[in-house]
Motif scaffolding. Structure first.
Motif, mmCIF file in Angstrom:
data_model
loop_
_atom_site.group_PDB
_atom_site.id
_atom_site.type_symbol
_atom_site.label_atom_id
_atom_site.label_comp_id
_atom_site.label_asym_id
_atom_site.label_seq_id
_atom_site.Cartn_x
_atom_site.Cartn_y
_atom_site.Cartn_z
ATOM 1 N N UNK A 31 0.837 -1.202 0.000
ATOM 2 C CA UNK A 31 0.000 0.000 0.000
ATOM 3 C C UNK A 31 0.867 1.244 0.000
ATOM 4 N N UNK A 96 0.325 -4.634 3.689
ATOM 5 C CA UNK A 96 -0.954 -5.301 3.425
ATOM 6 C C UNK A 96 -2.180 -4.565 3.941
ATOM 7 N N UNK A 97 -2.801 -5.062 5.019
ATOM 8 C CA UNK A 97 -4.049 -4.496 5.497
ATOM 9 C C UNK A 97 -3.822 -3.270 6.347
ATOM 10 N N UNK A 98 -4.266 -2.115 5.883
ATOM 11 C CA UNK A 98 -4.061 -0.888 6.637
ATOM 12 C C UNK A 98 -4.739 -0.924 7.994
#
Lengths: 114, 112
Positions: A31, A96-98
């Protein structure tokens, strides 16, 4: 050293002259994002990218373009800069996942459009 | 418009005191909350993040989250002059876009 690198750090230019601000991260983050910071308005997202070749608009995308051809690089392009784009710009990256990973910011680029 | 609100300050505290910084947010579905410190002209630096209701402590810093009241705070114990900076509250309000919505920040001044 893990870092997000922006260039240039400072730029004074004139209306209409195309410019590119580069951003590179060495953390293999998926990201990446661009923000601008203006007094009293805080940080506002311009564009973001979830991964290579995947980009989308943030809150204030007008007048900006981005590309994500490689995972580490996320340049911000001002095709025809105007004075209202004078601001402090930050690039950020996250893994990856914020939702469970914080964003890491570059040192900022101060743009002045005359 | 989803918002994050902070008092702009300045909040002035004497050295050694507890500084309390507050933040409210509008999106009840928000899941992740971050506190950043920003010195003048520098980039935001992550201090703490919190996901669950309650308190989370890290050294001199404590983050407090109350999702029912849509309120998150940062306590700084034994404040030092080097803590003088602007503190930004950031909330992950839109997990689809993975964007952080920032408050405009609270300026903290720690008086020696």
């Amino acid at each position: 050293e893990a870092q997000v690198t922006q260039n240039p750090r400072y730029l004074i230019t004139v209306t209409g002259k195309k410019l590119t601000v580069t951003c590179s991260q060495n953390m293999n983050h998926e990201y990446m994002s661009w923000y601008r910071q203006d007094p009293g308005l805080g940080l506002r997202q311009i564009y973001y990218s979830m991964n290579v070749e995947v980009t989308d608009k943030g809150d204030v995308p007008e007048g900006y373009k981005v590309s994500r051809k490689e995972k580490r690089n996320f340049p911000l392009i001002l095709e025809s800069p105007s004075p209202n784009q004078t601001s402090l710009y930050f690039c950020a990256s996250a893994d990856r996942g914020l939702s469970n990973q914080p964003q890491h910011f570059g040192d900022g680029t101060r743009l002045s459009i005359l | 418009q989803k918002e994050v609100e902070q008092n702009s300050g300045p909040l002035s505290v004497p050295e050694g005191a507890i500084a309390s910084l507050n933040c409210t947010y509008s999106d009840r579905g928000s899941q992740s909350f971050f506190w950043y410190r920003q010195y003048s002209g520098k980039s935001p630096e992550l201090i703490m993040f919190i996901y669950s209701n309650g308190d989370k402590e890290d050294g001199r810093f404590t983050a407090q989250l109350n999702k029912a009241s849509q309120y998150v705070s940062l306590l700084i114990r034994d404040s030092q002059p080097s803590d003088s900076a602007t503190y930004l509250c950031a909330v992950n309000m839109d997990t689809g876009r993975r964007a952080l919505t920032f408050g405009s920040g609270t300026r903290l001044q720690v008086q020696p």
